[in-house]
Scaffold this motif. Sequence first.
Motif, PDB file in Angstrom:
ATOM      1  N   THR A  49      43.005  43.173  49.189  1.00  0.00           N
ATOM      2  CA  THR A  49      42.086  43.969  48.392  1.00  0.00           C
ATOM      3  C   THR A  49      42.262  45.461  48.633  1.00  0.00           C
ATOM      4  OG1 THR A  49      40.329  43.983  50.067  1.00  0.00           O
ATOM      5  CG2 THR A  49      40.399  42.101  48.568  1.00  0.00           C
ATOM      6  N   SER A  50      41.955  46.251  47.600  1.00  0.00           N
ATOM      7  CA  SER A  50      41.873  47.702  47.730  1.00  0.00           C
ATOM      8  C   SER A  50      40.734  48.197  46.870  1.00  0.00           C
ATOM      9  CB  SER A  50      43.183  48.372  47.310  1.00  0.00           C
ATOM     10  OG  SER A  50      43.345  48.329  45.901  1.00  0.00           O
ATOM     11  N   GLY A  51      40.328  49.445  47.113  1.00  0.00           N
ATOM     12  CA  GLY A  51      39.217  50.007  46.365  1.00  0.00           C
ATOM     13  C   GLY A  51      37.934  49.976  47.172  1.00  0.00           C
ATOM     14  N   ASN A  52      36.807  49.942  46.496  1.00  0.00           N
ATOM     15  CA  ASN A  52      35.510  49.971  47.144  1.00  0.00           C
ATOM     16  C   ASN A  52      35.339  48.750  48.056  1.00  0.00           C
ATOM     17  OD1 ASN A  52      32.546  49.291  47.341  1.00  0.00           O
ATOM     18  ND2 ASN A  52      32.404  51.282  46.339  1.00  0.00           N
ATOM     19  N   LEU A  53      35.118  49.007  49.340  1.00  0.00           N
ATOM     20  CA  LEU A  53      35.077  47.914  50.315  1.00  0.00           C
ATOM     21  C   LEU A  53      33.904  46.969  50.084  1.00  0.00           C
ATOM     22  CD1 LEU A  53      36.258  46.665  52.911  1.00  0.00           C
ATOM     23  CD2 LEU A  53      34.766  48.192  54.206  1.00  0.00           C
ATOM     24  N   SER A  54      32.745  47.501  49.725  1.00  0.00           N
ATOM     25  CA  SER A  54      31.593  46.628  49.499  1.00  0.00           C
ATOM     26  C   SER A  54      31.842  45.695  48.321  1.00  0.00           C
ATOM     27  CB  SER A  54      30.332  47.464  49.259  1.00  0.00           C
ATOM     28  OG  SER A  54      30.420  48.176  48.042  1.00  0.00           O
ATOM     29  N   LEU A  55      32.508  46.208  47.279  1.00  0.00           N
ATOM     30  CA  LEU A  55      32.842  45.351  46.145  1.00  0.00           C
ATOM     31  C   LEU A  55      33.848  44.278  46.547  1.00  0.00           C
ATOM     32  CD1 LEU A  55      33.167  48.035  43.320  1.00  0.00           C
ATOM     33  CD2 LEU A  55      31.269  46.448  43.703  1.00  0.00           C
ATOM     34  N   SER A  56      34.866  44.672  47.314  1.00  0.00           N
ATOM     35  CA  SER A  56      35.885  43.706  47.743  1.00  0.00           C
ATOM     36  C   SER A  56      35.255  42.575  48.542  1.00  0.00           C
ATOM     37  CB  SER A  56      36.954  44.412  48.581  1.00  0.00           C
ATOM     38  OG  SER A  56      37.627  45.395  47.829  1.00  0.00           O
ATOM     39  N   GLN A  57      34.351  42.918  49.440  1.00  0.00           N
ATOM     40  CA  GLN A  57      33.715  41.884  50.257  1.00  0.00           C
ATOM     41  C   GLN A  57      32.806  40.984  49.418  1.00  0.00           C
ATOM     42  OE1 GLN A  57      31.856  43.946  53.554  1.00  0.00           O
ATOM     43  NE2 GLN A  57      33.797  44.093  54.668  1.00  0.00           N
ATOM     44  N   SER A  58      32.116  41.589  48.442  1.00  0.00           N
ATOM     45  CA  SER A  58      31.270  40.779  47.563  1.00  0.00           C
ATOM     46  C   SER A  58      32.109  39.829  46.714  1.00  0.00           C
ATOM     47  CB  SER A  58      30.436  41.690  46.654  1.00  0.00           C
ATOM     48  OG  SER A  58      29.498  42.431  47.397  1.00  0.00           O
ATOM     49  N   ASN A 110      35.494  50.166  41.273  1.00  0.00           N
ATOM     50  CA  ASN A 110      36.902  50.391  41.580  1.00  0.00           C
ATOM     51  C   ASN A 110      37.400  49.320  42.538  1.00  0.00           C
ATOM     52  OD1 ASN A 110      39.450  51.457  42.153  1.00  0.00           O
ATOM     53  ND2 ASN A 110      38.633  52.823  43.728  1.00  0.00           N
ATOM     54  N   VAL A 111      38.199  48.411  42.025  1.00  0.00           N
ATOM     55  CA  VAL A 111      38.765  47.380  42.881  1.00  0.00           C
ATOM     56  C   VAL A 111      40.065  46.875  42.273  1.00  0.00           C
ATOM     57  CG1 VAL A 111      37.490  45.493  41.760  1.00  0.00           C
ATOM     58  CG2 VAL A 111      38.269  45.216  44.107  1.00  0.00           C
ATOM     59  N   ARG A 112      41.051  46.645  43.118  1.00  0.00           N
ATOM     60  CA  ARG A 112      42.285  45.969  42.719  1.00  0.00           C
ATOM     61  C   ARG A 112      42.651  44.977  43.811  1.00  0.00           C
ATOM     62  NH1 ARG A 112      46.828  49.471  39.461  1.00  0.00           N
ATOM     63  NH2 ARG A 112      45.514  50.056  37.708  1.00  0.00           N
ATOM     64  N   MET A 113      43.304  43.911  43.387  1.00  0.00           N
ATOM     65  CA  MET A 113      43.623  42.848  44.334  1.00  0.00           C
ATOM     66  C   MET A 113      44.996  42.267  44.046  1.00  0.00           C
ATOM     67  SD  MET A 113      39.969  40.839  44.579  1.00  0.00           S
ATOM     68  CE  MET A 113      38.576  41.650  45.350  1.00  0.00           C
ATOM     69  N   ILE A 114      45.591  41.731  45.092  1.00  0.00           N
ATOM     70  CA  ILE A 114      46.792  40.902  44.965  1.00  0.00           C
ATOM     71  C   ILE A 114      46.419  39.502  45.425  1.00  0.00           C
ATOM     72  CG2 ILE A 114      49.142  40.504  45.787  1.00  0.00           C
ATOM     73  CD1 ILE A 114      49.441  43.521  46.150  1.00  0.00           C
ATOM     74  N   PHE A 115      46.788  38.527  44.635  1.00  0.00           N
ATOM     75  CA  PHE A 115      46.439  37.137  44.935  1.00  0.00           C
ATOM     76  C   PHE A 115      47.682  36.283  44.733  1.00  0.00           C
ATOM     77  CE2 PHE A 115      44.704  32.980  43.387  1.00  0.00           C
ATOM     78  CZ  PHE A 115      44.099  32.592  44.572  1.00  0.00           C
ATOM     79  N   GLY A 116      48.033  35.507  45.740  1.00  0.00           N
ATOM     80  CA  GLY A 116      49.227  34.671  45.614  1.00  0.00           C
ATOM     81  C   GLY A 116      49.201  33.496  46.560  1.00  0.00           C
ATOM     82  N   GLY A 117      50.115  32.584  46.333  1.00  0.00           N
ATOM     83  CA  GLY A 117      50.206  31.425  47.205  1.00  0.00           C
ATOM     84  C   GLY A 117      50.887  30.261  46.515  1.00  0.00           C
ATOM     85  N   GLN A 118      50.572  29.071  46.993  1.00  0.00           N
ATOM     86  CA  GLN A 118      51.165  27.853  46.433  1.00  0.00           C
ATOM     87  C   GLN A 118      50.175  26.715  46.523  1.00  0.00           C
ATOM     88  OE1 GLN A 118      54.674  26.317  48.445  1.00  0.00           O
ATOM     89  NE2 GLN A 118      55.379  25.274  46.592  1.00  0.00           N
TER      90      GLN A 118
END
Length: 292
Positions: A49-58, A110-118
């Motif tokens: 996660t990046s951006g606003n930390l409170s938003l990322s945690q929520s 303001n939030v951006r994320m990377i999500f990946g896996g299998q």
Amino acid sequence: MTYCVAMRLHAGLVFLSDSRTNAGVDNVGTFRKMYLFENPGDRVMVLMTSGNLSLSQSIRQAITDYRSAQGESIWNVASMYDAARIVGEAIRRVHARDAKALGDFGIDFNVRMIFGGQIRGEGCRLFQMYSAGNFIESHDENTYFQIGESKYGKPIIDRVITPASSLDEAAKCALISMDSTLRSNISVGLPLDLLVYECDALAVNRFVSIDEKNAYFRMIRETWGTQLKRIFESIDDPVWNAPQPSTEPALSKAGTYAHPVRIPPPKDVAAGVQQSLPLQSVAQQGGDDAQH
């Protein structure tokens, strides 16, 4: 601020994140930005996660709690695409709940994320998530994603990484990319989280948290800087106005002309003479005080 990078290779996935957050030069904190959703033998999913930390945690909590009317959750959907949809839905839910209140205080959502896996039954997949909950997926033409302070670490990845790169090569490149960012931006900082996932393992067995004492990362920092300087010094200085014909890689050759965009001086400025106001000495400025 943040720097996170993830790479999708034929051999698997590489994830790297820093842990610095700040709201000014005198308010610096450490919060981990990589989260692992793992059910060994069935699925491995990583969120950065990046951006606003409170938003990322929520949003992270909303992903964990999500259950659709049909009982779908991140733990039982059949594909990474469906898991990414759940992440997007979690982002939209938090936006619907918090965006207006934040806006009233002049704070952007303001939030951006990377999500990946299998997930068992399909290959490794990687997504970049946006503030609206929409996302794009990595393919061989674009084998990595970055969020946060991406510009400093991008050049090395563009020059080195291909889908055929090994996991160890990609991990090394990610660490060099991070080192370049650390050196150029004080809003990114240690410790780092590095996770390397081998395709079809369906479990994580290579993860490390890296601080300033980590011997390998210290070696990366020292060696990369030394080798860059050595390569720079091995490149010839530019040659100007080389004679024609010339086979050397000259910057310019005699008889070829290029001109800058010149701004003509005012007519009252004498050619070759730069006019300026007379300078005052400290004694002149101080008047009688300078005499005491």
